[in-house]
Design a protein around this motif. Structure first.
Motif, PDB file in Angstrom:
ATOM      1  N   VAL A 100       0.969  -1.198   0.180  1.00  0.00           N
ATOM      2  CA  VAL A 100      -0.052   0.046   0.109  1.00  0.00           C
ATOM      3  C   VAL A 100       0.756   1.292   0.070  1.00  0.00           C
ATOM      4  N   VAL A 101       1.842   1.228   0.876  1.00  0.00           N
ATOM      5  CA  VAL A 101       2.735   2.382   0.853  1.00  0.00           C
ATOM      6  C   VAL A 101       3.527   2.412  -0.529  1.00  0.00           C
ATOM      7  N   LEU A 102       3.960   1.402  -1.060  1.00  0.00           N
ATOM      8  CA  LEU A 102       4.539   1.419  -2.518  1.00  0.00           C
ATOM      9  C   LEU A 102       3.721   2.100  -3.323  1.00  0.00           C
ATOM     10  N   ALA A 103       2.453   1.779  -3.653  1.00  0.00           N
ATOM     11  CA  ALA A 103       1.533   2.340  -4.436  1.00  0.00           C
ATOM     12  C   ALA A 103       1.201   3.940  -3.997  1.00  0.00           C
ATOM     13  N   PHE A 105       3.505   6.037  -2.636  1.00  0.00           N
ATOM     14  CA  PHE A 105       4.522   6.665  -3.013  1.00  0.00           C
ATOM     15  C   PHE A 105       4.652   6.607  -4.511  1.00  0.00           C
ATOM     16  N   ALA A 106       4.314   5.622  -5.336  1.00  0.00           N
ATOM     17  CA  ALA A 106       4.242   5.768  -6.806  1.00  0.00           C
ATOM     18  C   ALA A 106       3.528   6.877  -7.371  1.00  0.00           C
ATOM     19  N   ILE A 107       2.119   6.949  -6.850  1.00  0.00           N
ATOM     20  CA  ILE A 107       1.294   7.852  -7.037  1.00  0.00           C
ATOM     21  C   ILE A 107       1.738   9.221  -6.654  1.00  0.00           C
ATOM     22  N   LEU A 108       2.295   9.344  -5.616  1.00  0.00           N
ATOM     23  CA  LEU A 108       2.783  10.707  -5.219  1.00  0.00           C
ATOM     24  C   LEU A 108       4.041  11.228  -5.988  1.00  0.00           C
ATOM     25  N   ALA A 109       4.915  10.156  -6.289  1.00  0.00           N
ATOM     26  CA  ALA A 109       5.998  10.838  -7.233  1.00  0.00           C
ATOM     27  C   ALA A 109       5.688  11.034  -8.620  1.00  0.00           C
ATOM     28  N   TRP A 110       4.612  10.424  -9.074  1.00  0.00           N
ATOM     29  CA  TRP A 110       3.855  10.637 -10.373  1.00  0.00           C
ATOM     30  C   TRP A 110       3.125  12.252 -10.344  1.00  0.00           C
ATOM     31  N   GLN A 111       2.798  12.453  -9.202  1.00  0.00           N
ATOM     32  CA  GLN A 111       2.191  13.683  -8.947  1.00  0.00           C
ATOM     33  C   GLN A 111       3.203  14.948  -8.845  1.00  0.00           C
ATOM     34  N   PHE A 112       4.345  14.428  -8.175  1.00  0.00           N
ATOM     35  CA  PHE A 112       5.503  15.530  -8.065  1.00  0.00           C
ATOM     36  C   PHE A 112       5.930  15.715  -9.499  1.00  0.00           C
ATOM     37  N   VAL A 113       6.096  14.732 -10.481  1.00  0.00           N
ATOM     38  CA  VAL A 113       6.459  14.929 -11.793  1.00  0.00           C
ATOM     39  C   VAL A 113       5.418  15.906 -12.678  1.00  0.00           C
ATOM     40  N   ASN A 114       4.006  15.810 -12.304  1.00  0.00           N
ATOM     41  CA  ASN A 114       3.296  16.599 -13.005  1.00  0.00           C
ATOM     42  C   ASN A 114       3.237  18.043 -12.546  1.00  0.00           C
ATOM     43  N   ILE A 146      13.087   8.415  -5.819  1.00  0.00           N
ATOM     44  CA  ILE A 146      13.971   7.381  -5.243  1.00  0.00           C
ATOM     45  C   ILE A 146      13.364   6.594  -4.164  1.00  0.00           C
ATOM     46  N   CYS A 147      12.172   7.291  -3.653  1.00  0.00           N
ATOM     47  CA  CYS A 147      11.361   6.465  -2.399  1.00  0.00           C
ATOM     48  C   CYS A 147      10.817   5.361  -3.268  1.00  0.00           C
ATOM     49  N   VAL A 148      10.529   5.248  -4.522  1.00  0.00           N
ATOM     50  CA  VAL A 148       9.658   4.181  -4.862  1.00  0.00           C
ATOM     51  C   VAL A 148      10.479   2.990  -5.010  1.00  0.00           C
ATOM     52  N   PRO A 149      11.938   2.987  -5.390  1.00  0.00           N
ATOM     53  CA  PRO A 149      12.540   1.730  -5.383  1.00  0.00           C
ATOM     54  C   PRO A 149      13.129   1.091  -3.934  1.00  0.00           C
ATOM     55  N   VAL A 150      13.049   2.376  -3.121  1.00  0.00           N
ATOM     56  CA  VAL A 150      13.515   2.039  -1.629  1.00  0.00           C
ATOM     57  C   VAL A 150      12.220   1.224  -1.264  1.00  0.00           C
ATOM     58  N   GLN A 151      11.050   1.709  -1.240  1.00  0.00           N
ATOM     59  CA  GLN A 151       9.986   1.212  -0.849  1.00  0.00           C
ATOM     60  C   GLN A 151       9.591  -0.184  -1.604  1.00  0.00           C
ATOM     61  N   PHE A 152      10.006  -0.447  -2.631  1.00  0.00           N
ATOM     62  CA  PHE A 152      10.064  -1.595  -3.448  1.00  0.00           C
ATOM     63  C   PHE A 152      10.816  -2.674  -3.043  1.00  0.00           C
TER      64      PHE A 152
END
Length: 185
Positions: A100-103, A105-114, A146-152
């Motif tokens: 759940v945390v991985l999902a 942070f993946a969404i959060l990172a995508w929103q940061f890119v946007n 970077i949070c995404v691979p760490v959480q993965f």
């Protein structure tokens, strides 16, 4: 208490270095604020656009803490069911939580890119001295990414632990356990 793997220790050193750099930025801003407050009191020249510096530094400071927090799992956690059900149930619950945390942070990172893309496209700057925001936000976005691979890694570690009924690779990275290991040697 379990000993973290070499990979977990290596990741921990990297994430701690990122957090330390962020903390250094916070210390610099604190000194600037201290100087500005003293200058106001002494009627000396003040820092023009002090708030602008905070606008570019604070997102970096906050983002720089996330990779270490995720790896060490020092975020706010409620572990009621895992304590009742034992080791294997706890590992499966930790696996689910890590997913759940991985999902998230993946969404959060995508929103940061946007958001950062919008800042770059609009040429957004700070209000007083006109610091371009996009370069600073791209750095912040990279840290969040970077949070995404760490959480993965955390998720895979808990999944392995749940499947093999063994400790997770990164267990033992909490500060209390590191202090205990340091005190034991």
């Amino acid at each position: 208490m379990t000993e973290p793997t070499a990979t977990a220790r290596r990741l921990d050193r990297i994430t701690q270095a990122v957090a330390l750099i962020g903390f250094a930025g916070l210390v610099v801003v604190a000194f600037l604020i201290f100087y500005d407050g003293g200058a106001r009191y002494l009627n000396a020249p003040r820092i023009h656009g002090l708030k602008d510096y905070g606008e570019v530094v604070y997102p970096l400071v906050i983002a720089s803490c996330f990779p270490a927090v995720l790896l060490r799992q020092t975020n706010v956690t409620v572990r009621v069911f895992g304590k009742v059900g034992g080791g294997r149930l706890n590992a499966w619950l930790e696996t689910f939580a890590a997913l759940v945390v991985l999902a998230f942070f993946a969404i959060l990172a995508w929103q940061f890119v946007n958001l950062t893309g919008k800042y770059a496209d609009a040429g957004r700057t700070t209000r007083t001295i006109g610091i371009a925001l996009a370069p600073w936000w791209w750095i912040t976005t990279a840290i969040m990414a970077i949070c995404v691979p760490v959480q993965f890694y955390v998720f895979v570690s808990w999944l392995r632990a749940a499947l093999s009924n063994s400790p997770a690779d990164h267990e033992g990275l909490s500060q209390a356990e590191i202090d205990t290991l340091g005190g034991a040697s």
